[in-house]
Write a protein that holds these residues in place. Structure first.
Motif, PDB file in Angstrom:
ATOM      1  N   PHE A   1       0.837  -1.204   0.000  1.00 21.00           N
ATOM      2  CA  PHE A   1       0.000   0.000   0.000  1.00 21.00           C
ATOM      3  C   PHE A   1       0.865   1.245   0.000  1.00 21.00           C
ATOM      4  N   ILE A   2       0.445   2.245  -0.782  1.00 19.55           N
ATOM      5  CA  ILE A   2       0.973   3.607  -0.683  1.00 19.55           C
ATOM      6  C   ILE A   2      -0.201   4.563  -0.751  1.00 19.55           C
ATOM      7  N   THR A   3       0.017   5.782  -0.309  1.00 15.84           N
ATOM      8  CA  THR A   3      -0.912   6.870  -0.611  1.00 15.84           C
ATOM      9  C   THR A   3      -0.326   7.673  -1.765  1.00 15.84           C
ATOM     10  N   MET A   4      -1.202   8.283  -2.544  1.00 13.45           N
ATOM     11  CA  MET A   4      -0.778   8.950  -3.764  1.00 13.45           C
ATOM     12  C   MET A   4      -0.609  10.451  -3.577  1.00 13.45           C
ATOM     13  N   MET A   5       0.457  10.991  -4.148  1.00 10.11           N
ATOM     14  CA  MET A   5       0.662  12.428  -4.200  1.00 10.11           C
ATOM     15  C   MET A   5      -0.139  12.994  -5.380  1.00 10.11           C
ATOM     16  N   ASN A   6      -1.009  13.951  -5.103  1.00 10.86           N
ATOM     17  CA  ASN A   6      -1.760  14.624  -6.167  1.00 10.86           C
ATOM     18  C   ASN A   6      -0.823  15.590  -6.870  1.00 10.86           C
ATOM     19  N   MET A   7      -0.577  15.350  -8.155  1.00  9.30           N
ATOM     20  CA  MET A   7       0.353  16.187  -8.900  1.00  9.30           C
ATOM     21  C   MET A   7      -0.322  17.417  -9.505  1.00  9.30           C
ATOM     22  N   GLY A   8      -1.613  17.572  -9.249  1.00  9.33           N
ATOM     23  CA  GLY A   8      -2.326  18.763  -9.697  1.00  9.33           C
ATOM     24  C   GLY A   8      -2.757  19.599  -8.499  1.00  9.33           C
ATOM     25  N   SER A   9      -4.035  19.931  -8.440  1.00  6.65           N
ATOM     26  CA  SER A   9      -4.597  20.679  -7.328  1.00  6.65           C
ATOM     27  C   SER A   9      -5.834  19.948  -6.833  1.00  6.65           C
ATOM     28  N   SER A  10      -6.403  20.401  -5.729  1.00 13.36           N
ATOM     29  CA  SER A  10      -7.608  19.754  -5.212  1.00 13.36           C
ATOM     30  C   SER A  10      -8.765  19.868  -6.188  1.00 13.36           C
ATOM     31  N   GLU A  11      -8.832  20.998  -6.893  1.00 18.18           N
ATOM     32  CA  GLU A  11      -9.916  21.213  -7.858  1.00 18.18           C
ATOM     33  C   GLU A  11      -9.658  20.487  -9.170  1.00 18.18           C
ATOM     34  N   ASN A  12      -8.395  20.283  -9.511  1.00 18.93           N
ATOM     35  CA  ASN A  12      -8.026  19.628 -10.773  1.00 18.93           C
ATOM     36  C   ASN A  12      -6.933  18.590 -10.508  1.00 18.93           C
ATOM     37  N   PRO A  13      -7.317  17.498  -9.855  1.00 23.17           N
ATOM     38  CA  PRO A  13      -6.302  16.508  -9.480  1.00 23.17           C
ATOM     39  C   PRO A  13      -5.801  15.716 -10.679  1.00 23.17           C
ATOM     40  N   THR A  14      -4.572  15.245 -10.572  1.00 27.94           N
ATOM     41  CA  THR A  14      -4.032  14.334 -11.580  1.00 27.94           C
ATOM     42  C   THR A  14      -2.986  13.423 -10.951  1.00 27.94           C
ATOM     43  N   PHE A  15      -3.017  12.180 -11.379  1.00 25.60           N
ATOM     44  CA  PHE A  15      -2.004  11.194 -10.980  1.00 25.60           C
ATOM     45  C   PHE A  15      -1.330  10.613 -12.214  1.00 25.60           C
ATOM     46  N   ALA A  16      -1.439  11.319 -13.325  1.00 26.89           N
ATOM     47  CA  ALA A  16      -0.899  10.833 -14.596  1.00 26.89           C
ATOM     48  C   ALA A  16       0.617  10.667 -14.517  1.00 26.89           C
TER      49      ALA A  16
ATOM     50  N   ILE B   1       1.963  -2.764  -6.868  1.00 22.73           N
ATOM     51  CA  ILE B   1       1.363  -2.453  -5.567  1.00 22.73           C
ATOM     52  C   ILE B   1      -0.119  -2.800  -5.622  1.00 22.73           C
ATOM     53  N   ASP B   2      -0.632  -3.312  -4.504  1.00 25.50           N
ATOM     54  CA  ASP B   2      -2.016  -3.776  -4.454  1.00 25.50           C
ATOM     55  C   ASP B   2      -3.022  -2.638  -4.274  1.00 25.50           C
ATOM     56  N   LEU B   3      -2.720  -1.700  -3.389  1.00 27.42           N
ATOM     57  CA  LEU B   3      -3.727  -0.726  -2.975  1.00 27.42           C
ATOM     58  C   LEU B   3      -3.127   0.670  -2.896  1.00 27.42           C
ATOM     59  N   PHE B   4      -3.945   1.654  -3.308  1.00 26.65           N
ATOM     60  CA  PHE B   4      -3.492   3.038  -3.425  1.00 26.65           C
ATOM     61  C   PHE B   4      -4.476   3.960  -2.708  1.00 26.65           C
ATOM     62  N   GLY B   5      -3.988   4.688  -1.703  1.00 25.40           N
ATOM     63  CA  GLY B   5      -4.831   5.628  -0.976  1.00 25.40           C
ATOM     64  C   GLY B   5      -4.995   6.937  -1.737  1.00 25.40           C
ATOM     65  N   ILE B   6      -6.235   7.389  -1.865  1.00 23.76           N
ATOM     66  CA  ILE B   6      -6.556   8.659  -2.521  1.00 23.76           C
ATOM     67  C   ILE B   6      -7.171   9.560  -1.458  1.00 23.76           C
ATOM     68  N   ASP B   7      -6.619  10.781  -1.294  1.00 25.15           N
ATOM     69  CA  ASP B   7      -6.929  11.543  -0.076  1.00 25.15           C
ATOM     70  C   ASP B   7      -7.370  12.994  -0.295  1.00 25.15           C
ATOM     71  N   PRO B   8      -8.485  13.239  -0.972  1.00 24.14           N
ATOM     72  CA  PRO B   8      -9.008  14.608  -1.030  1.00 24.14           C
ATOM     73  C   PRO B   8      -9.622  14.997   0.322  1.00 24.14           C
ATOM     74  N   TYR B   9      -9.322  16.206   0.787  1.00 26.05           N
ATOM     75  CA  TYR B   9      -9.839  16.695   2.072  1.00 26.05           C
ATOM     76  C   TYR B   9     -10.667  17.959   1.809  1.00 26.05           C
ATOM     77  N   PRO B  10     -11.982  17.871   1.697  1.00 24.48           N
ATOM     78  CA  PRO B  10     -12.772  18.994   1.190  1.00 24.48           C
ATOM     79  C   PRO B  10     -13.255  20.019   2.206  1.00 24.48           C
ATOM     80  N   VAL B  11     -13.152  19.749   3.514  1.00 20.89           N
ATOM     81  CA  VAL B  11     -13.677  20.702   4.489  1.00 20.89           C
ATOM     82  C   VAL B  11     -12.566  21.679   4.863  1.00 20.89           C
ATOM     83  N   ARG B  12     -12.738  22.937   4.414  1.00 21.47           N
ATOM     84  CA  ARG B  12     -11.662  23.932   4.472  1.00 21.47           C
ATOM     85  C   ARG B  12     -12.218  25.293   4.888  1.00 21.47           C
ATOM     86  N   SER B  13     -11.355  26.112   5.443  1.00 20.32           N
ATOM     87  CA  SER B  13     -11.781  27.431   5.917  1.00 20.32           C
ATOM     88  C   SER B  13     -11.992  28.424   4.791  1.00 20.32           C
ATOM     89  N   ASP B  14     -11.327  28.219   3.659  1.00 23.45           N
ATOM     90  CA  ASP B  14     -11.308  29.223   2.604  1.00 23.45           C
ATOM     91  C   ASP B  14     -12.427  29.033   1.590  1.00 23.45           C
TER      92      ASP B  14
END
Length: 385
Positions: free
Chosen positions: A112-127, A137-150
């Motif tokens: 298992f690994i978690t993935m680094m988003n190479m784009g932005s939260s609004e326009n993610p990419t893992f290309a 690798i068997d499993l890949f963590g995808i981690d958008p966190y949408p609750v934000r102050s801004d």
């Protein structure tokens, strides 16, 4: 059956696996003693933090776990950098060698690994990064966190966009591990110039519903995080969210039971729902109330590459946020830092992957572009002991 994992402070001072109280059954471990002490029915995810291939250090780290039936899998690396631009370069070939070694020597164990988003939260990419084909690798963590102050509304479509981006990069739904936001506040900055906000119980239910629709039967899911890492509030300090997860983790299906209440409702497409605040919130079938924070105590015992640090708390070791955050940028790029870290929660434009910015941005193009370059590092994750 879906297992349920959460990171940080899993073993309390009394030696008890604390997240069991909220129905978690996949533990965050870093020693054989911790693994063997887990209660019946709980398996271990061994955090290795390796990415250099099958080195002697890697083999030495894996060897003690060979043949142990409590091992579920190995967390090879948290958001490895496939470019070397933001942290130590980790190649797909090195991860493939590590995963192949584990599959050969620890039969049945997942990697298992978690993935680094190479784009932005609004326009993610893992290309052009990592997928099952080039890493095994068997499993890949995808981690958008949408609750934000801004943001005046919670953009739950970040979850849908991240899943779509992963699938486009060759990571099919059966290889995706949903990572749920269960932290807020503290010293983390998000990629829009604000900070993360602890979800209410209703907001958490909505996130769970989005994930259940996008990835209905994952091998396991991941609540980030149980323990406070950087002055933030985390799951261990919120009885309201623990009630939500007890319900979710003990349900017979992965679809959240009880629905949502309050002002948060499930959104579709690019629509959003109102933010009700950083505390309180109720859901059907779970308790409401406010959340309480908690900070990691202890002294810094050292540092590792990429700007991450390790601390000790009562003899326990923690792996911390990787890469750059906005406070580090103030040191490495003093001319841009004042523009990137606003003094209010006024949103700043998020740059696209090409570096184009919204013309309404109140910041300089250079500062906004720099914020875009480090955006994927401010979505921290994997704090460990």
């Amino acid at each position: 059956m879906t297992l349920h994992y959460t990171a940080g402070n899993n073993i309390n001072a009394q030696g008890t696996y604390a997240p069991a109280a909220a129905g978690f059954n996949l533990a965050d471990v870093s020693s054989v003693d911790e693994l063997n002490a887990l209660p019946s029915g709980v398996r271990g995810m061994v955090y290795l933090d390796q990415g250099d291939g099958v080195t002697q250090s890697f083999m030495d780290a894996v060897k003690p776990y060979i043949g142990n039936p409590k091992v579920y899998g190995f967390y090879l690396k948290d958001e490895p950098d496939p470019t070397g631009q933001y942290n130590t370069l980790v190649t797909a070939a090195n991860l493939k060698a590590e995963s192949d070694y584990i599959h050969a020597n620890v039969p049945g164990a997942k990697t298992f690994i978690t993935m680094m988003n190479m784009g932005s939260s609004e326009n993610p990419t893992f290309a052009n990064t990592y997928n099952p084909t080039n890493t095994h690798i068997d499993l890949f963590g995808i981690d958008p966190y949408p609750v934000r102050s801004d943001m005046s509304t919670v953009d739950y479509s970040m979850i849908d966009k991240a899943v779509t981006a992963a699938e486009s990069a060759g990571i099919s739904a059966d290889h995706i591990v949903p990572v749920f936001q269960t932290f807020g506040g503290g010293n983390w900055a998000d990629d829009s110039g604000g900070h993360y906000v602890m979800p209410t119980a209703a907001q958490e239910q909505t996130m769970l519903a989005h994930w259940a629709a996008a990835v209905p039967n994952p091998a396991f899911d991941y609540a980030y995080a149980w323990g406070s890492q950087n002055g933030d509030t985390a799951l261990e300090g919120s009885s309201a969210l623990q009630s939500v997860f007890l319900q979710h983790n003990t349900a017979t299906s992965t679809t959240p039971a009880g629905g949502t209440s309050g002002s948060s409702t499930v959104s579709s497409g690019g629509s959003t729902t109102p933010v009700t605040g950083s505390s309180g919130g109720t859901t059907t079938g779970s308790s409401g109330g406010t959340t309480t924070g908690g900070t990691t105590t202890g002294s810094t015992s050292g540092s590792s590459s990429g700007g991450s640090t390790s601390t000790t708390t009562d003899g326990q070791y923690h792996h911390h946020h990787h890469g750059l955050d906005f406070s580090q940028l103030a040191t490495s790029a003093p001319t841009a830092s004042s523009a990137i870290v606003p003094t209010s929660t006024t949103p700043i434009a998020t740059a696209s992957g090409s570096g184009a910015t919204d013309a309404t941005s109140t910041h300089t193009d250079a500062a906004t572009h720099m914020a875009d370059l480090i955006s994927h590092h401010t979505d921290h994750h994997a704090w460990h002991f």
